[in-house]
Design a protein around this motif. Sequence first.
Motif, PDB file in Angstrom:
ATOM      1  N   PHE A  48      49.483   0.571  38.026  1.00  0.00           N
ATOM      2  CA  PHE A  48      47.924   0.504  37.656  1.00  0.00           C
ATOM      3  C   PHE A  48      47.162   1.239  38.750  1.00  0.00           C
ATOM      4  O   PHE A  48      46.450   1.784  38.689  1.00  0.00           O
ATOM      5  CB  PHE A  48      47.371  -0.979  37.712  1.00  0.00           C
ATOM      6  N   LEU A  49      47.779   1.032  40.261  1.00  0.00           N
ATOM      7  CA  LEU A  49      47.025   1.816  41.203  1.00  0.00           C
ATOM      8  C   LEU A  49      47.359   3.316  40.836  1.00  0.00           C
ATOM      9  O   LEU A  49      46.438   4.199  41.398  1.00  0.00           O
ATOM     10  CB  LEU A  49      47.957   1.235  42.344  1.00  0.00           C
ATOM     11  N   ARG A  50      48.466   3.677  40.376  1.00  0.00           N
ATOM     12  CA  ARG A  50      48.743   5.126  40.373  1.00  0.00           C
ATOM     13  C   ARG A  50      47.851   5.612  39.183  1.00  0.00           C
ATOM     14  O   ARG A  50      47.235   6.798  39.342  1.00  0.00           O
ATOM     15  CB  ARG A  50      49.993   5.280  39.722  1.00  0.00           C
ATOM     16  N   ALA A  51      47.246   4.742  38.264  1.00  0.00           N
ATOM     17  CA  ALA A  51      46.374   5.385  37.117  1.00  0.00           C
ATOM     18  C   ALA A  51      44.839   5.277  37.643  1.00  0.00           C
ATOM     19  O   ALA A  51      43.984   5.519  36.799  1.00  0.00           O
ATOM     20  CB  ALA A  51      46.695   4.290  35.921  1.00  0.00           C
ATOM     21  N   GLY A  52      44.618   4.818  38.963  1.00  0.00           N
ATOM     22  CA  GLY A  52      43.218   4.824  39.280  1.00  0.00           C
ATOM     23  C   GLY A  52      42.610   3.484  39.623  1.00  0.00           C
ATOM     24  O   GLY A  52      41.430   3.332  39.992  1.00  0.00           O
ATOM     25  N   PHE A  53      43.256   2.378  39.009  1.00  0.00           N
ATOM     26  CA  PHE A  53      42.899   0.948  39.376  1.00  0.00           C
ATOM     27  C   PHE A  53      42.862   0.671  40.685  1.00  0.00           C
ATOM     28  O   PHE A  53      43.669   1.273  41.619  1.00  0.00           O
ATOM     29  CB  PHE A  53      43.716   0.023  38.581  1.00  0.00           C
ATOM     30  N   ALA A  54      42.162  -0.511  41.204  1.00  0.00           N
ATOM     31  CA  ALA A  54      41.943  -0.788  42.613  1.00  0.00           C
ATOM     32  C   ALA A  54      42.145  -2.496  42.707  1.00  0.00           C
ATOM     33  O   ALA A  54      41.898  -3.121  41.491  1.00  0.00           O
ATOM     34  CB  ALA A  54      40.585  -0.476  43.252  1.00  0.00           C
ATOM     35  N   GLN A  55      42.737  -2.810  43.660  1.00  0.00           N
ATOM     36  CA  GLN A  55      43.083  -4.286  43.864  1.00  0.00           C
ATOM     37  C   GLN A  55      41.732  -5.125  44.077  1.00  0.00           C
ATOM     38  O   GLN A  55      41.002  -4.692  44.897  1.00  0.00           O
ATOM     39  CB  GLN A  55      44.170  -4.529  44.842  1.00  0.00           C
ATOM     40  N   VAL A  56      41.891  -6.156  43.397  1.00  0.00           N
ATOM     41  CA  VAL A  56      40.748  -7.216  43.985  1.00  0.00           C
ATOM     42  C   VAL A  56      41.309  -8.162  44.860  1.00  0.00           C
ATOM     43  O   VAL A  56      42.230  -8.901  44.570  1.00  0.00           O
ATOM     44  CB  VAL A  56      40.364  -8.338  42.563  1.00  0.00           C
TER      45      VAL A  56
END
Length: 418
Positions: A48-56
């Motif tokens: 998910f991080l690779r796809a552009g998401f960020a962690q909450v």
Amino acid sequence: MYIPYGRTLMTKEEMDLKYDVELPPRQPPTDEYMNIFRTKTIQDMRQFLRAGFAQVKETVLNTDCYHVFCVPSFLEEELLSHDEALAIPIKTRPKPPPKLSENAQALLAFMVSSCSSRRGYSETIMSWQVPALEHPLMRSGALSITAMQEQAQESRQQAQYSRQQFESLGPSVMATEPALREQLDIAEALVEKSQALVEESRQTLQQGFQNIARLQIEEVEQKLQEFDTNVRSKVTQRVEEFGHGIILQSNSIHACASNLEGSYVEMLMGFLPSDQKTQAMNGFDQHIGVTPLMLAASKIVDNTRDKQLQTCRLLLNLDANKDIVDASGMTALGRFRDSQRSSNDFCISMMPSRAGRDQDANEQHNQQMEALLMPSSGPTEADDTILEDDDPPDNEDDAVWDDFDDDDDDADTQAGQD
């Protein structure tokens, strides 16, 4: 978005490793299972991080959950490479702090509970410090006044229209219709009386509410004063019985700062000798390695901006050092910036209707907090990184964020054991 993990990632053989068959039910998962589980969870999250998401990041402080989020602008960026995705630090639940003594734990629990109760008293007082027409108690009266206001406004418009139509007939016709002119005068007089009645009703309602609010606030303030006296008495008993060192051991000052209860911080500091006050105000807690000022600065607030500002000012007056950095290199200023950015990103992603609300008040608060928390030598690199990038500064050696139990089922198991 909640990262799908747990049973969806584990093979049957790996799931069989979860519990020791020789131990009774409701046991914690085995270390072997948790190592596999943690590795697979992180691997899944990096996609998910690779796809552009960020962690909450806030969700891992007190829970075992991983959440990620994105907004459209995130997905406009190019897909990260495998190595770039691996380089993004993932925060996990902090490892449990060293176990407190029973007496220290009791004091900490008491102060956390007291902060919660005090906040309830404060919120009750605030609920009475609103305009009369906005308070639930005055809802029916407010609706009646609104209806009267609308009716008076409609009557005024009709009278004005009738007057305009009459005057458009010309002076000659107007002179021959004295009865019509008289009716218009009477209608306009009734409109003025209706408007005066609306205003009188509004003032009566407001005066009545103010009297009720004053009595309610006085009653709650009296209860709060008695409550604070009782809290001080019980803390005094514990200090007399176990010594003032229990205040430092329990991290109670940190807990009160985190809850923005400056009066309790000041009370606890008063029990300490002078040579221990600096340590108490600037020492790192045993859980996530932050000072009281960092905790107060990183509190995500909505309707308590003034309280956050007041608490931070109080801590600085008690010799809190705003130049201290945490394990990631951030000062209290960086902690504040990080919390604000996370809150804004979360609102944009999950509650877009709230995004941008009270923007002027937020900007003013941010400016005041920035000026208050600015380190003597200026922001650290980590502090400024918060403004430049959505990702926190890379800190692979940060022991504060050591891996811990990351499964909801396992969290329930742990809670059952506790």
